[in-house]
Design a protein around this motif. Sequence first.
Motif, PDB file in Angstrom:
ATOM      1  N   UNK A  10       0.858  -1.185   0.000  1.00 50.74           N
ATOM      2  CA  UNK A  10       0.000   0.000   0.000  1.00 50.74           C
ATOM      3  C   UNK A  10       0.891   1.230   0.000  1.00 50.74           C
ATOM      4  N   UNK A  11       0.290   2.375  -0.190  1.00 48.10           N
ATOM      5  CA  UNK A  11       1.009   3.647  -0.129  1.00 48.10           C
ATOM      6  C   UNK A  11       0.562   4.352   1.141  1.00 48.10           C
ATOM      7  N   UNK A  12       1.541   4.786   1.954  1.00 39.85           N
ATOM      8  CA  UNK A  12       1.255   5.378   3.262  1.00 39.85           C
ATOM      9  C   UNK A  12       2.048   6.669   3.430  1.00 39.85           C
ATOM     10  N   UNK A  13       1.420   7.630   4.098  1.00 43.23           N
ATOM     11  CA  UNK A  13       2.099   8.890   4.397  1.00 43.23           C
ATOM     12  C   UNK A  13       2.979   8.694   5.636  1.00 43.23           C
ATOM     13  N   UNK A  14       4.279   9.011   5.540  1.00 46.28           N
ATOM     14  CA  UNK A  14       5.157   8.845   6.694  1.00 46.28           C
ATOM     15  C   UNK A  14       4.929   9.872   7.796  1.00 46.28           C
ATOM     16  N   UNK A  15       4.076  10.837   7.548  1.00 42.31           N
ATOM     17  CA  UNK A  15       3.770  11.843   8.571  1.00 42.31           C
ATOM     18  C   UNK A  15       2.390  11.593   9.193  1.00 42.31           C
ATOM     19  N   UNK A  16       1.428  11.219   8.378  1.00 39.19           N
ATOM     20  CA  UNK A  16       0.074  10.897   8.831  1.00 39.19           C
ATOM     21  C   UNK A  16      -0.156   9.419   8.535  1.00 39.19           C
ATOM     22  N   UNK A  17       0.099   8.577   9.518  1.00 36.91           N
ATOM     23  CA  UNK A  17       0.107   7.127   9.318  1.00 36.91           C
ATOM     24  C   UNK A  17      -1.235   6.588   8.850  1.00 36.91           C
ATOM     25  N   UNK A  18      -2.315   7.272   9.178  1.00 39.11           N
ATOM     26  CA  UNK A  18      -3.636   6.785   8.797  1.00 39.11           C
ATOM     27  C   UNK A  18      -4.048   7.210   7.387  1.00 39.11           C
ATOM     28  N   UNK A  19      -3.153   7.833   6.635  1.00 41.93           N
ATOM     29  CA  UNK A  19      -3.408   8.160   5.235  1.00 41.93           C
ATOM     30  C   UNK A  19      -2.803   7.039   4.406  1.00 41.93           C
ATOM     31  N   UNK A  20      -3.685   6.159   3.905  1.00 43.90           N
ATOM     32  CA  UNK A  20      -3.242   4.946   3.209  1.00 43.90           C
ATOM     33  C   UNK A  20      -4.090   4.750   1.957  1.00 43.90           C
ATOM     34  N   UNK A  21      -3.417   4.387   0.866  1.00 43.64           N
ATOM     35  CA  UNK A  21      -4.089   4.152  -0.403  1.00 43.64           C
ATOM     36  C   UNK A  21      -3.460   2.956  -1.106  1.00 43.64           C
ATOM     37  N   UNK A  22      -4.190   2.387  -2.041  1.00 46.68           N
ATOM     38  CA  UNK A  22      -3.634   1.316  -2.861  1.00 46.68           C
ATOM     39  C   UNK A  22      -2.973   1.886  -4.113  1.00 46.68           C
ATOM     40  N   UNK A  23      -3.045   3.194  -4.269  1.00 45.77           N
ATOM     41  CA  UNK A  23      -2.461   3.867  -5.433  1.00 45.77           C
ATOM     42  C   UNK A  23      -1.501   4.958  -4.971  1.00 45.77           C
ATOM     43  N   UNK A  24      -0.515   5.240  -5.810  1.00 44.41           N
ATOM     44  CA  UNK A  24       0.412   6.336  -5.518  1.00 44.41           C
ATOM     45  C   UNK A  24      -0.370   7.649  -5.478  1.00 44.41           C
ATOM     46  N   UNK A  25       0.127   8.590  -4.708  1.00 48.03           N
ATOM     47  CA  UNK A  25      -0.535   9.884  -4.625  1.00 48.03           C
ATOM     48  C   UNK A  25       0.096  10.746  -3.554  1.00 48.03           C
ATOM     49  N   UNK A  26      -0.650  11.760  -3.164  1.00 48.73           N
ATOM     50  CA  UNK A  26      -0.187  12.690  -2.140  1.00 48.73           C
ATOM     51  C   UNK A  26      -1.169  12.702  -0.984  1.00 48.73           C
ATOM     52  N   UNK A  27      -0.664  12.999   0.180  1.00 51.31           N
ATOM     53  CA  UNK A  27      -1.501  13.117   1.372  1.00 51.31           C
ATOM     54  C   UNK A  27      -2.377  14.354   1.242  1.00 51.31           C
ATOM     55  N   UNK A  28      -3.696  14.232   1.431  1.00 48.07           N
ATOM     56  CA  UNK A  28      -4.557  15.404   1.353  1.00 48.07           C
ATOM     57  C   UNK A  28      -4.370  16.365   2.527  1.00 48.07           C
ATOM     58  N   UNK A  29      -3.706  15.914   3.588  1.00 48.93           N
ATOM     59  CA  UNK A  29      -3.496  16.753   4.759  1.00 48.93           C
ATOM     60  C   UNK A  29      -2.220  17.586   4.668  1.00 48.93           C
ATOM     61  N   UNK A  30      -1.105  16.954   4.229  1.00 52.83           N
ATOM     62  CA  UNK A  30       0.178  17.659   4.223  1.00 52.83           C
ATOM     63  C   UNK A  30       0.829  17.741   2.843  1.00 52.83           C
ATOM     64  N   UNK A  31       0.213  17.098   1.859  1.00 55.13           N
ATOM     65  CA  UNK A  31       0.684  17.118   0.460  1.00 55.13           C
ATOM     66  C   UNK A  31       1.988  16.352   0.243  1.00 55.13           C
ATOM     67  N   UNK A  32       2.434  15.554   1.227  1.00 47.09           N
ATOM     68  CA  UNK A  32       3.621  14.727   1.041  1.00 47.09           C
ATOM     69  C   UNK A  32       3.276  13.561   0.121  1.00 47.09           C
TER      70      UNK A  32
END
Length: 116
Positions: free
Chosen positions: A72-94
């Motif tokens: 999966x794809x996970x944000x290293x800053x907001x651990x609960x931001x997880x997707x099955x596709x590449x992308x950016x975190x909607x909270x911090x844009x990482x």
Amino acid sequence: MKNQYQSFPKINGSIVLTAIIFAISISFSAGCGEKDNSKHPDEMKIQQNAEAIVREGEIDLNEIDMNKDGKVFQDPMHWNVISDEAGKCPLCKMTLEEITLESAKSNLTKNGFKVK
């Protein structure tokens, strides 16, 4: 000759300032809470999809892994931001990082999230 403004009663400056501040705050709060419907429907759909990757409650990583590749794809800053596709975190844009399900589970549990 009498000044045209002499017929008006003198008003305390603090009363005028208070009235101006009150009027500004009323007009500002009237705009709050209104939804911005000026966005294009496709743009609104993208925003809804982005918000859908912010996981709440008990997180089921197997359900998120739709293509069943074990990653999966996970944000290293907001651990609960997880997707099955590449992308950016909607909270911090990482940029989301691709990791294994085991690593995602470890990150979540270490940071106080419940995993199914």
